[in-house]
Design a protein around this motif. Structure first.
Motif, PDB file in Angstrom:
ATOM      1  N   ALA A 131      36.489  39.015  54.516  1.00  0.00           N
ATOM      2  CA  ALA A 131      37.239  39.729  55.557  1.00  0.00           C
ATOM      3  C   ALA A 131      38.081  38.763  56.378  1.00  0.00           C
ATOM      4  O   ALA A 131      37.708  37.605  56.597  1.00  0.00           O
ATOM      5  N   TRP A 174      32.442  40.684  49.388  1.00  0.00           N
ATOM      6  CA  TRP A 174      33.495  40.992  50.356  1.00  0.00           C
ATOM      7  C   TRP A 174      33.909  39.719  51.082  1.00  0.00           C
ATOM      8  O   TRP A 174      33.073  38.875  51.408  1.00  0.00           O
ATOM      9  N   GLY A 227      40.099  47.308  57.307  1.00  0.00           N
ATOM     10  CA  GLY A 227      38.781  47.473  57.879  1.00  0.00           C
ATOM     11  C   GLY A 227      38.709  48.533  58.946  1.00  0.00           C
ATOM     12  O   GLY A 227      37.640  49.081  59.195  1.00  0.00           O
ATOM     13  N   GLU A 266      27.383  40.891  59.582  1.00  0.00           N
ATOM     14  CA  GLU A 266      27.547  39.670  58.804  1.00  0.00           C
ATOM     15  C   GLU A 266      29.017  39.382  58.529  1.00  0.00           C
ATOM     16  O   GLU A 266      29.465  38.229  58.530  1.00  0.00           O
ATOM     17  N   LEU A 267      29.803  40.450  58.276  1.00  0.00           N
ATOM     18  CA  LEU A 267      31.240  40.248  58.039  1.00  0.00           C
ATOM     19  C   LEU A 267      31.923  39.653  59.256  1.00  0.00           C
ATOM     20  O   LEU A 267      32.737  38.711  59.163  1.00  0.00           O
ATOM     21  N   HIS A 290      32.057  36.995  55.374  1.00  0.00           N
ATOM     22  CA  HIS A 290      31.671  37.261  53.986  1.00  0.00           C
ATOM     23  C   HIS A 290      30.414  38.139  53.925  1.00  0.00           C
ATOM     24  O   HIS A 290      29.606  38.158  54.866  1.00  0.00           O
ATOM     25  N   TRP A 291      30.276  38.846  52.804  1.00  0.00           N
ATOM     26  CA  TRP A 291      29.040  39.599  52.514  1.00  0.00           C
ATOM     27  C   TRP A 291      28.994  39.864  51.015  1.00  0.00           C
ATOM     28  O   TRP A 291      30.034  40.025  50.350  1.00  0.00           O
ATOM     29  N   LEU A 338      37.772  43.762  62.513  1.00  0.00           N
ATOM     30  CA  LEU A 338      37.998  43.546  61.094  1.00  0.00           C
ATOM     31  C   LEU A 338      39.414  43.931  60.701  1.00  0.00           C
ATOM     32  O   LEU A 338      39.897  45.017  61.039  1.00  0.00           O
ATOM     33  N   GLU A 376      37.576  43.020  48.226  1.00  0.00           N
ATOM     34  CA  GLU A 376      36.327  43.205  47.466  1.00  0.00           C
ATOM     35  C   GLU A 376      36.554  42.900  45.986  1.00  0.00           C
ATOM     36  O   GLU A 376      37.504  43.390  45.383  1.00  0.00           O
ATOM     37  N   ILE A 423      39.953  43.632  54.173  1.00  0.00           N
ATOM     38  CA  ILE A 423      38.720  43.251  53.476  1.00  0.00           C
ATOM     39  C   ILE A 423      39.006  43.254  51.975  1.00  0.00           C
ATOM     40  O   ILE A 423      39.468  44.260  51.425  1.00  0.00           O
TER      41      ILE A 423
END
Length: 548
Positions: free
Chosen positions: A108, A106, A33, A79-80, A85-86, A116, A121, A119
């Motif tokens: 994290a 995502w 991140g 949000e992460l 999460h996102w 961060l 994905e 991450i």
């Protein structure tokens, strides 16, 4: 089924996790991140983006994907950090420069300082789906713009309620819906009542006199007069027969009950018919209909003027035709008087003379009736009649003129012809005009060569043909191309309207008219055709022949 057995207390073999992840169709990768270095890159990601893992392993590797989330990046990062999460849509640039759209998730892991860390994905390539959705959105946008802005009344109708009715009638054994609707007009009204209005454009409100959509009501039934039910029924039959569209001219009613002349069109695309949706276009053609009616009125005025002028030219012939039965009436009257004045009256001979008087009176009345019909200005009235009868009546009007000019007449017996549906007086007018033209044309040739042949017979495509052939000088090449054009004439005193008016009359009845030089002999032949009316048993039994 094979089962893998292990020794007691022996640990099962560990799967190769990276190899398993390479089997996924989704893209899966792990990045730092903070630095953007990608530490794991599965085969699915390499296939979609075109980059190999080594290309993205260095710091900043993630930047090579040129990721654009469908929400601001600050929102994604917040949000992460907050939830770990996102998920959302991301547009990226592949190695070959193409754009890839993915639906991504995502997850994290945060470092102790709250920043961060790695991450993870997982994403699915939705490029094709997204492009299709965007094209659909644009298509709908264009459709809505056209629907709203076009100068044509558009209706979006819900046909789904009609399907239930059709299913019900099919269960009752109905197969031919054209015949079914023709026999039961109330069934057509039920279909109208089941056809619901979904949406209309502004032009519809204006054309039908509605203040808003609500004033139109829920169904289309109120807008269809009884006289237009057959057109609505035909559109339904077209829809259930799998046709792509339907078009017809008819009348519809406005909100306040006025009738409007319209062109009614329907489109039945399969993808919409599956949902029961039908798009209808209604074009106001009232102005065009009024213009056509005015043209027809002017043509009728010209035709009437031409008939009166023709009667003037044939005055001597007409007088002769009328004088013959009148003179006969006088002779038979005097004979009857003599039979009655004898010392012993001969009642039988007197009665016979009186019968002949009555016959000649009717003949004179018929002649005067034909003349009066041609001279009367009236609206054309199509009726069923045999065309050879109209030709014979036309001949009666010009017979004396032909005899005075030494023209030998022959009405050829070709074949039986069925009836036509047309205005009898106008067809007589065309025949008289062609006959008079032929007789006048033969004035230039010796009297012993003046011959006129009239034929009636069948032409192709259910048509009747009437031919007038003369033995005159033929068609002047100077006017050959303009024979049926107004004011084209070969006569010194002619106005050139006769053939032009004849053409208008014939074409208005769905026929054609033409002229040509004779091939094997001097002279010319003019002919015109008329559509055959639907044949009935009476027609077959009473079809006339061309014999006179």
């Amino acid at each position: 089924m094979a089962t893998v057995m292990t020794q007691k207390n022996e640990a099962p073999p560990q799967p190769d996790l990276a190899a398993l992840l390479d089997l996924s169709h989704d893209t899966i990768f792990i990045r730092d991140g903070a630095t953007g270095a990608i530490s794991y890159w599965n085969a699915g990601a390499a296939r979609v983006y075109g980059w190999e893992a080594a290309d993205l392993a260095a710091p900043g590797g993630y930047g090579r994907l040129q990721s654009r989330c469908d929400v601001p990046e600050e929102t994604v990062l917040e949000e992460l950090v907050r939830t770990g999460h996102w998920q959302g849509g991301i547009t990226r640039t592949a190695r070959d420069g193409s754009e890839i759209i993915v639906s991504a998730r995502w997850a994290a892991r945060l470092r102790p300082d709250g920043s961060l860390g790695e991450i993870v994905e997982t994403a699915r390539d939705v490029t094709v789906k997204a492009v299709a959705a965007e094209e659909l959105r644009r298509s709908e946008y264009r459709y809505q713009n056209m629907f709203r802005a076009m100068a044509v009344s558009f209706w979006e109708l819900d046909f789904s309620g009609v399907k239930g009715l059709l299913r019900e009638w099919r269960d009752m054994g109905v197969e031919d819906f054209s015949a079914f609707f023709a026999a039961d007009p109330d069934a057509v009204r039920r279909v109208m009542g089941a056809t619901r209005i979904v949406d209309v454009n502004e032009k519809t409100l204006l054309l039908f006199g509605a203040a808003d959509r609500a004033e139109l009501g829920d169904t289309v039934e109120r807008f269809w007069p009884r006289d237009s039910e057959a057109v609505f029924a035909a559109s339904v039959v077209a829809a259930i027969s799998g046709k792509s569209n339907f078009e017809a001219e008819t009348k519809m009613l406005t909100v306040d009950g006025r009738e409007v002349e319209i062109l009614f069109t329907c489109s039945f695309p399969p993808e919409c018919m599956g949902r029961g949706n039908v798009l209808v276009g209604v074009l106001d053609i009232s102005g065009r209909v009024r213009a056509q009616e005015e043209v027809q009125r002017v043509q009728a005025e010209l035709a009437h003027a031409a008939r009166v002028a023709t009667l003037g030219e044939l005055a001597a012939s007409i007088a002769h035709e009328v004088n013959q039965p009148l003179a006969a009436i006088v002779n038979f009257g005097e004979a009857a008087k003599r039979w009655l004045n004898r010392p012993e009256p001969d009642m039988a001979e007197a009665a016979a003379a009186i019968e002949r008087m009555i016959g000649d009176s009717r003949r004179a009345s018929d002649i005067i009736g034909r003349i009066r019909a041609m001279a009367t200005k009236s609206v054309p009235k199509p009726t069923l009649f045999h065309p050879c009868e109209a030709v014979k009546e036309a001949v009666q009007l010009v017979r004396h003129d032909m005899q005075a000019r030494g023209v030998a007449l022959s009405i050829a017996e070709v074949e039986a012809v069925p009836r036509v549906r047309a205005d009898r007086i106008q067809i007589q007018q065309v025949a008289v005009n062609l006959i008079v033209n032929a007789v006048q044309a033969m004035a230039q040739v010796p009297e012993d060569r003046r011959a006129l042949v009239i034929r009636t017979g069948l032409a192709g495509d259910n048509m009747v043909r009437i031919e007038v052939q003369d033995s005159g000088p033929g068609i002047d090449p100077v006017v050959a191309d303009r024979l049926f054009t107004a004011f084209a004439s070969t006569k010194d005193s002619g106005m050139g309207m006769g053939l032009s008016i004849s053409r208008s009359i014939v074409e208005a009845h769905g026929g054609t008219i033409c002229g040509r030089g004779n091939e094997a002999a001097p002279g010319a032949t003019f002919s015109f055709t008329l559509p055959v009316a639907e044949m009935t048993a009476d027609d077959a039994a009473g079809a006339c022949t061309a014999a006179a």
